[in-house]
Design an enzyme around this catalytic site. Structure first.
Site, PDB file in Angstrom:
ATOM      1  N   HIS A 174       0.823  -1.210   0.000  1.00 47.16           N
ATOM      2  CA  HIS A 174       0.000   0.000   0.000  1.00 47.16           C
ATOM      3  C   HIS A 174       0.857   1.260   0.000  1.00 47.16           C
ATOM      4  CE1 HIS A 174      -3.852  -2.172   1.586  1.00 47.16           C
ATOM      5  NE2 HIS A 174      -3.599  -2.415   0.316  1.00 47.16           N
TER       6      HIS A 174
ATOM      7  N   TYR B  45       0.303  -8.714   4.438  1.00 46.67           N
ATOM      8  CA  TYR B  45       0.511  -8.838   2.998  1.00 46.67           C
ATOM      9  C   TYR B  45       1.831  -9.547   2.695  1.00 46.67           C
ATOM     10  CZ  TYR B  45      -3.434  -5.985   1.405  1.00 46.67           C
ATOM     11  OH  TYR B  45      -4.695  -5.514   1.108  1.00 46.67           O
TER      12      TYR B  45
ATOM     13  N   ARG C  84      -3.532  -2.894   9.306  1.00 44.81           N
ATOM     14  CA  ARG C  84      -4.878  -2.956   9.887  1.00 44.81           C
ATOM     15  C   ARG C  84      -5.218  -4.348  10.415  1.00 44.81           C
ATOM     16  NH1 ARG C  84      -5.795  -3.494   4.277  1.00 44.81           N
ATOM     17  NH2 ARG C  84      -7.473  -4.940   3.690  1.00 44.81           N
TER      18      ARG C  84
END
Length: 839
Positions: free
Chosen positions: A270, A279, A333
């Site tokens: 991101h 990720y 997150r």
């Protein structure tokens, strides 16, 4: 890892990377290798073996629990098919407006297909043509009613349509040997849904097709090419995927992409989020699956890819795993999800187990030893994706010749400066620190996840103690019960902030008519809402062997700094001010803070926060500065305090007078307060907080040491003089450890910074250790990543270099020795020189 290979790959552009891993240049790969040379059918066989297992793996007794789990899951969803109502494929999953429900419906068909296809012990589902026909029929039904119409699809999250659904569909089509018509219909639709791509394919210039997302998309396209016998599709997908193997060079970005692995082991997704633990592990898993899918085919690339991935494991993942737990500082997150750090590591262990099967010699041995070392009772192999991995894991566990061994040294300090993270390890503990800068995000919020993230990158630390069940110390329950303003290490203004759903009534800020075009996945949403970076340039530090120094200047986020161009109803928050340093030693982490305060608001600095079970025997003891014993809670000026929770202990030694508030309270909250989709499960914890409060219009400094596993006798005998605070200002912070003969310095401003016998020009992080033989070692880092050189003058010391990193120049001067460190394009990396007396 083959360091030379990795460095080579980091130097070549993405298009040239194929030259390194493929005998033919990338531009001519498809021409020089014809479809006749390849066998897409073998790719399908390999893929099916990964997900459903092989006859050999599934005959193993150790795999039986995995197979039982597959069968039980399939039966659950077959029953849900039977009880579905109108507008549902599976009972309870309404379709038509919910993209998560549509994705889940495809996932459940995939889970039924696994039970149909798996080899091994017979079941009523295995090879059952009625089950196969039912899955194929339901795939067609979903396409006809809820997926195939492009004008009605693509609502909700882009990931669902470009990655999530395609992942389940591609696998399911392979598992049921779907009819050619169904395959071609779905492949055409999946191409059409690649709306962030180009002409129904990957676009390497798209901000959506990077890092882990790129690997997911291309892995799906490899499988789709195998299903359709499309050799060109397979090669193009592999060519695109191989770009993630190139180390990101921040000074020479390819396609403008900052996502991926960096030379220091950092992983970014991101654009600016430290993301190894979410990720990053997903990328690791899918890349290793690609290696497995290509195995034995003409598409395989030899051991080059294996060597690069092993480098990720050793340099990127291993430092972030403590006793089988993935650290919070690299989960974005995902920290708000109920999945534990142990489950996160299970994904990594599966990848390592498989990778070891493709590595050779000592490389394979190190990976297997690390897998065995990391595979504590908290690892559940039934959670592995592949039955084959379960069997390989069992082989490693049962082999007495494989000795468990950590890839981390017993003592280490790791500066992940490319993602503003620091990890310091000793046998009894690990200290993890989250920072931010104009390069790296303060936090990540998205899609109703991580609702109160505001200070997670503002010097928040996590002290993991050996032997503790980390689910009782950190994880989802830490964020649920600890105030978001009182994370350990955080300085926060006293105010109440609102979550994005509370502010705007939706999981994002919606204002498409504004010039910045705020929509759910727009660049402006990312920049100002989802993962804003800081506005400071100073964040980073030096390492010298197993010791570390880190400095950071607290700042506002980019949204607050840009408030003049934002819509009037867009809410931004100003931060408090502070300049902080962490000096990481053997027995302690010394923390200095200066310029702490705010012009208009009161400020609270949380020195540490711990949680414990409601019935845990938490005790807090200490000694006041006047020598009297201290117990209980409240505000006091302690010399030291000690927190204990059963078998774990943590000491706090105060290096200057401080009015400290000690709190211990029972807190009960729902896990839903941090993530809207979490179960509404109430959690109760004892929350211990050690805080310093100050009124508005004031500034102050702090100096204290965190002493992991400290006994009471050790704290009583802890000599203030072992740690000397040399300077603690917003310009310069420095300490000296007398026993280690170690000086740690962070300089934050321009100009010359003077210490006894030492001068440093401009912003820098410096560690200097003098030894009894009169030799010295100096390590220097540029935490701003913007300086070309850093100069350190050692006064009245005439020294010559014994060894030095490239870029270090040693000059003898009239007044001593000048050290010049060329920091241009080092991106925060430490440069080290060892010096001997000149005579």
């Amino acid at each position: 890892m083959d360091i030379t290979r990795r460095r080579l790959l980091s130097l070549v552009p993405a298009t040239a990377l194929l030259t390194a891993v493929n005998p033919a240049p990338a531009a001519r790969a498809a021409e020089t290798m014809t479809a006749m040379d390849a066998d897409p059918g073998q790719l399908l066989t390999n893929a099916i073996g990964i997900y459903a297992g092989t006859p050999e793996s599934n005959a193993r007794t150790e795999v039986a629990a995995k197979l039982t789990s597959l069968d039980n899951t399939a039966r659950t969803w077959l029953a849900a098919l039977d009880t579905a109502g109108a507008g549902e494929l599976f009972a309870g999953l309404s379709l038509g407006t919910s993209d998560p429900n549509l994705s889940a419906s495809y996932q459940h068909l995939y889970e039924i297909a696994l039970a149909f296809r798996r080899p091994g012990p017979a079941s009523d589902l295995q090879g059952n043509e009625q089950v196969r026909a039912r899955v194929a029929e339901k795939l067609g039904w979903l396409h006809d009613n809820y997926y195939g119409d492009q004008s009605k699809g693509y609502y909700g999250n882009w990931f669902t349509w470009e990655i999530g659904i395609s992942t389940f569909v591609s696998k399911t089509l392979a598992l049921i040997d779907a009819p050619a018509g169904l395959v071609s219909t779905y492949v055409a639709s999946m191409d059409a849904y690649l709306r962030n791509g180009k002409d129904g394919d990957v676009d390497l210039d798209s901000r959506f097709h990077t890092g882990a997302n790129l690997v997911d998309i291309t892995a799906n396209r490899v499988l789709q090419g195998a299903l359709t016998g499309d050799d060109a599709r397979i090669r193009k997908a592999l060519q695109d995927q191989f770009t993630v193997f190139a180390t990101v060079d921040p000074y020479n970005l390819q396609h403008g992409v900052t996502d991926g692995y960096y030379a220091d082991g950092s992983f970014i997704q991101h654009a600016s989020v430290a993301y190894t633990g979410s990720y990053g592990k997903g990328l690791l898993s899918r890349v290793v699956q690609t290696i497995k899918v290509l195995d034995g085919t003409e598409y395989a690339q030899g051991d080059d890819l294996v060597g690069v991935v092993q480098g990720w494991v050793e340099d990127g993942f291993a430092p972030l795993i403590f006793e089988g737990w993935m650290m919070e500082i690299v989960k974005g997150r995902a920290v708000s999800r109920t999945t534990t750090g142990y489950a996160d590591v299970a994904v990594v262990v599966e990848a390592i187990v498989d990778l070891a099967d493709y590595a050779t010699g000592d490389d394979a041995g190190r990976l297997k030893s690390f897998a065995k070392f990391t595979s504590r009772p908290t690892i559940n192999p039934t959670s592995f994706v592949s039955p084959v991995s379960v069997a390989r894991y069992a082989d490693i566990q049962a082999d007495p010749a494989i000795v468990p061994a950590d890839l981390n040294p017993a003592a280490s300090s790791t500066a992940f400066n490319a993602m503003d993270r620091t990890v310091h390890r000793r046998p009894g503990f690990a200290f993890a620190l989250a920072r931010n800068s104009e390069r790296v995000s303060k936090y990540e919020y998205m899609s109703g996840e991580n609702l109160m993230p505001w200070f997670q990158g503002d010097g928040a630390h996590y002290l993991y103690l050996a032997g503790q069940d980390q689910t009782q110390a950190f994880g989802i329950d830490y964020y649920t019960t600890v105030s978001p303003y009182a994370l350990g290490g955080v300085t926060a203004p006293v105010e109440t902030r609102k979550t994005i759903p509370e502010l705007y009534g939706t999981p994002y800020y919606d204002n498409p008519s504004h010039p910045l075009n705020f929509t759910s996945s727009s660049e402006s949403q990312n920049t100002y809402v989802y993962f804003p970076v800081g506005t400071n340039v100073y964040s980073g530090g030096a390492t010298l062997g197993a010791y570390g120094a880190t400095g950071w200047v607290q700042s506002d986020d980019f949204a607050y700094a840009s408030r003049d161009i934002l819509p009037d109803d867009f809410v931004v928050y100003q931060n408090a001010s502070a300049t902080k340093s962490w000096f990481m030693l053997d027995d302690e982490i010394v923390v200095l803070a200066a310029g702490v305060g705010d012009k208009s608001r009161a400020v609270t600095t949380t020195l540490d926060t711990r949680i414990a079970a409601p019935g845990a025997p938490v005790a807090i003891t200490g000694v006041r500065r006047d020598g009297r014993d201290w117990t209980g809670t409240g505000t006091t000026d302690p010399r030291w305090l000690r927190y204990t929770d059963g078998g774990v202990a943590l000491g706090y030694y105060f290096l200057q007078p401080s009015q400290v508030s000690v709190g211990l309270e029972a807190v009960t909250r729902s896990r839903r307060v941090v993530r809207t989709s979490n179960p509404d499960t109430a959690v109760t914890k004892q929350v211990f907080g050690l805080t310093v409060s100050q009124p508005a219009h004031t500034t102050r400094s702090l100096a204290y040491a965190l002493v992991p596993n400290a006994t009471e006798s050790a704290l009583r005998g802890y000599q203030h003089g072992r740690i000397a605070v040399l300077v603690n200002t917003s310009r310069l912070q420095a300490i000296q450890h007398l026993g280690l003969r170690l000086t740690g310095v962070n300089t934050f401003t321009s100009g010359h910074h003077n210490l006894p016998g030492l001068t440093i020009d401009g912003p820098a992080s410096v560690l200097l250790q003098r030894r009894a033989d009169r030799s010295s070692t100096v390590a220097v880092s540029d935490p701003t990543t913007q300086r070309d050189t850093i100069t350190v003058n050692l006064w009245a010391q005439y020294l010559r270099p014994e060894s030095a990193d490239p870029g270090v120049e040693v000059t003898r001067t009239v007044t001593g020795t000048r050290l010049t460190f060329t920091t241009r394009h080092t991106y925060g990396r430490s440069l080290t020189v060892r010096l001997l007396p000149a005579w």
